[in-house]
Scaffold this motif. Structure first.
Motif, short mmCIF file in Angstrom:
data_model
loop_
_atom_site.label_atom_id
_atom_site.label_comp_id
_atom_site.label_asym_id
_atom_site.label_seq_id
_atom_site.Cartn_x
_atom_site.Cartn_y
_atom_site.Cartn_z
N LEU A 42 13.19 5.34 -14.89
CA LEU A 42 14.24 5.47 -13.88
C LEU A 42 13.58 6.01 -12.61
O LEU A 42 13.09 7.14 -12.58
CB LEU A 42 15.34 6.42 -14.35
N ARG A 43 13.56 5.20 -11.59
CA ARG A 43 12.89 5.58 -10.35
C ARG A 43 13.55 6.80 -9.73
O ARG A 43 14.76 6.93 -9.72
CB ARG A 43 12.91 4.42 -9.36
N GLY A 44 12.71 7.70 -9.24
CA GLY A 44 13.20 8.93 -8.65
C GLY A 44 13.31 10.06 -9.65
O GLY A 44 13.44 11.22 -9.26
N LYS A 45 13.24 9.74 -10.94
CA LYS A 45 13.30 10.74 -12.00
C LYS A 45 12.02 10.74 -12.83
O LYS A 45 11.42 11.78 -13.05
CB LYS A 45 14.51 10.47 -12.92
N ASP A 46 11.62 9.56 -13.31
CA ASP A 46 10.40 9.44 -14.10
C ASP A 46 9.20 9.50 -13.15
O ASP A 46 9.05 8.65 -12.27
CB ASP A 46 10.41 8.11 -14.86
N PRO A 47 8.32 10.49 -13.33
CA PRO A 47 7.21 10.66 -12.38
C PRO A 47 6.01 9.75 -12.63
O PRO A 47 5.07 9.75 -11.84
CB PRO A 47 6.82 12.12 -12.58
N PHE A 48 6.02 8.97 -13.73
CA PHE A 48 4.84 8.20 -14.09
C PHE A 48 4.88 6.76 -13.59
O PHE A 48 5.77 5.99 -13.97
CB PHE A 48 4.66 8.18 -15.62
N CYS A 49 3.93 6.39 -12.74
CA CYS A 49 3.62 4.99 -12.42
C CYS A 49 4.79 4.17 -11.91
O CYS A 49 4.86 2.96 -12.16
CB CYS A 49 3.03 4.28 -13.64
N ALA A 50 5.75 4.77 -11.21
CA ALA A 50 6.89 4.01 -10.71
C ALA A 50 6.42 2.98 -9.68
O ALA A 50 5.72 3.33 -8.73
CB ALA A 50 7.92 4.94 -10.09
N PRO A 51 6.78 1.71 -9.84
CA PRO A 51 6.34 0.68 -8.90
C PRO A 51 7.20 0.66 -7.63
O PRO A 51 8.32 1.19 -7.62
CB PRO A 51 6.52 -0.61 -9.70
N LEU A 52 6.67 0.04 -6.60
CA LEU A 52 7.42 -0.17 -5.37
C LEU A 52 8.07 -1.54 -5.41
O LEU A 52 7.58 -2.47 -6.05
CB LEU A 52 6.48 -0.10 -4.16
N THR A 53 9.18 -1.68 -4.69
CA THR A 53 9.76 -3.01 -4.51
C THR A 53 8.94 -3.76 -3.46
O THR A 53 8.13 -3.16 -2.74
CB THR A 53 11.22 -2.91 -4.03
N LYS A 54 9.16 -5.06 -3.37
CA LYS A 54 8.44 -5.85 -2.37
C LYS A 54 8.73 -5.33 -0.96
O LYS A 54 7.84 -5.23 -0.12
CB LYS A 54 8.86 -7.32 -2.49
N GLN A 55 9.98 -4.98 -0.69
CA GLN A 55 10.35 -4.49 0.62
C GLN A 55 9.67 -3.15 0.92
O GLN A 55 9.20 -2.92 2.04
CB GLN A 55 11.88 -4.33 0.72
N GLU A 56 9.60 -2.26 -0.08
CA GLU A 56 8.95 -0.97 0.11
C GLU A 56 7.45 -1.15 0.35
O GLU A 56 6.87 -0.47 1.20
CB GLU A 56 9.18 -0.08 -1.11
N TYR A 57 6.85 -2.07 -0.37
CA TYR A 57 5.41 -2.32 -0.20
C TYR A 57 5.12 -2.89 1.20
O TYR A 57 4.18 -2.49 1.87
CB TYR A 57 4.92 -3.27 -1.28
N ASP A 58 5.96 -3.84 1.63
CA ASP A 58 5.76 -4.45 2.94
C ASP A 58 5.91 -3.44 4.08
O ASP A 58 5.32 -3.61 5.15
CB ASP A 58 6.76 -5.60 3.15
N ALA A 59 6.70 -2.38 3.84
CA ALA A 59 6.93 -1.38 4.87
C ALA A 59 5.78 -0.38 4.99
O ALA A 59 5.75 0.40 5.95
CB ALA A 59 8.24 -0.63 4.59
N LEU A 60 4.84 -0.41 4.07
CA LEU A 60 3.72 0.53 4.10
C LEU A 60 2.69 0.13 5.16
O LEU A 60 2.58 -1.05 5.52
CB LEU A 60 3.03 0.58 2.73
N SER A 61 1.93 1.11 5.60
CA SER A 61 0.80 0.81 6.49
C SER A 61 -0.32 0.18 5.66
O SER A 61 -0.29 0.20 4.43
CB SER A 61 0.30 2.09 7.16
N LEU A 62 -1.32 -0.35 6.33
CA LEU A 62 -2.44 -0.97 5.62
C LEU A 62 -3.17 0.05 4.74
O LEU A 62 -3.59 -0.27 3.62
CB LEU A 62 -3.42 -1.59 6.63
N VAL A 63 -3.32 1.27 5.24
CA VAL A 63 -3.98 2.32 4.45
C VAL A 63 -3.16 2.66 3.21
O VAL A 63 -3.69 2.80 2.10
CB VAL A 63 -4.21 3.57 5.31
N GLU A 64 -1.85 2.80 3.38
CA GLU A 64 -0.98 3.13 2.24
C GLU A 64 -0.95 2.00 1.23
O GLU A 64 -0.90 2.24 0.02
CB GLU A 64 0.43 3.44 2.74
N ARG A 65 -0.99 0.75 1.69
CA ARG A 65 -1.04 -0.38 0.76
C ARG A 65 -2.33 -0.36 -0.05
O ARG A 65 -2.32 -0.59 -1.26
CB ARG A 65 -0.94 -1.71 1.53
N ALA A 66 -3.44 -0.09 0.65
CA ALA A 66 -4.73 -0.05 -0.04
C ALA A 66 -4.75 1.07 -1.09
O ALA A 66 -5.26 0.88 -2.19
CB ALA A 66 -5.85 0.15 0.98
#
Length: 203
Positions: free
Chosen positions: A22-46
């Protein structure tokens, strides 16, 4: 692994097992959505992509341990009822590390004075303390990542939808490996059993 027990218990039992995937509760390896990933900077994506590589899980696990277990936020502290014991455990972890470093340096000095065996103190500390700690964090991070990351394993953002799912079973991965590997790993890859019955040891 330099982890206070109360902090680990709160993260693993009270958050990860109580809110598996459950995202926001489980601290292990939570993935990003496509929209969240696209909103990251190049450094944060890397950085995000690196954390999901064979070696990157080491750094992710190490930083998560420092951030959540040694320096926990409100969500973790809320699940640690005995704050005095937790403070003592953190000092005990720090004290153990100091004793390890001091003991290693004293041992090197003894070898040099008694047997004439000289060694670089930095190399000794890296080999005896830093490297084992990194291997431990790599191992923990890799197993945690593999145990909850698969194209058919869902992560939930909606609490009601998560409650209707069988998250303890459907959100854990049972990895099939050859018998020698299973034996060497203590059946740690059969992670679904641990989530159905948490008293079954995992890694």
């Amino acid at each position: 692994s330099y982890v206070p027990f109360s902090g680990w218990f709160a993260v693993h039992n009270a958050l990860h097992h109580a809110f598996t995937n459950l995202r926001g509760k489980d601290p292990f390896c939570a993935p990003l959505t496509k929209q969240e990933y696209d909103a990251l900077s190049l450094v944060e994506r890397a950085r995000y992509r690196f954390y999901r590589t064979f070696l990157g899980v080491t750094m992710d696990s190490t930083l998560m341990g420092l951030k959540i277990v040694l320096f926990p936020g409100p969500s973790v502290l809320a699940h640690i009822p005995r704050r005095t014991a937790f403070a003592f455990e953190r000092w005990a972890v720090l004290g153990f590390l100091v004793l390890q470093v001091g003991g290693m340096l004293a041992w090197q000095q003894f070898l040099e004075q008694t047997w004439g065996i000289s060694a670089d103190p930095v190399s000794g500390l890296v080999a005896a303390i830093l490297l084992p700690s990194l291997i431990m964090n790599w191992w923990t991070g890799l197993l945690s990542f593999l145990s909850h990351t698969h194209p058919r394993v869902r992560w939930y953002a909606d609490l009601d939808e998560w409650r209707q799912a069988q998250a303890d079973v459907d959100c854990a991965v049972h990895i099939i490996a050859p018998w020698p590997v299973r034996w060497l790993l203590g059946n740690a890859l059969e992670h679904t059993a641990h989530h159905v019955a948490p008293k079954v040891p995992d890694h």
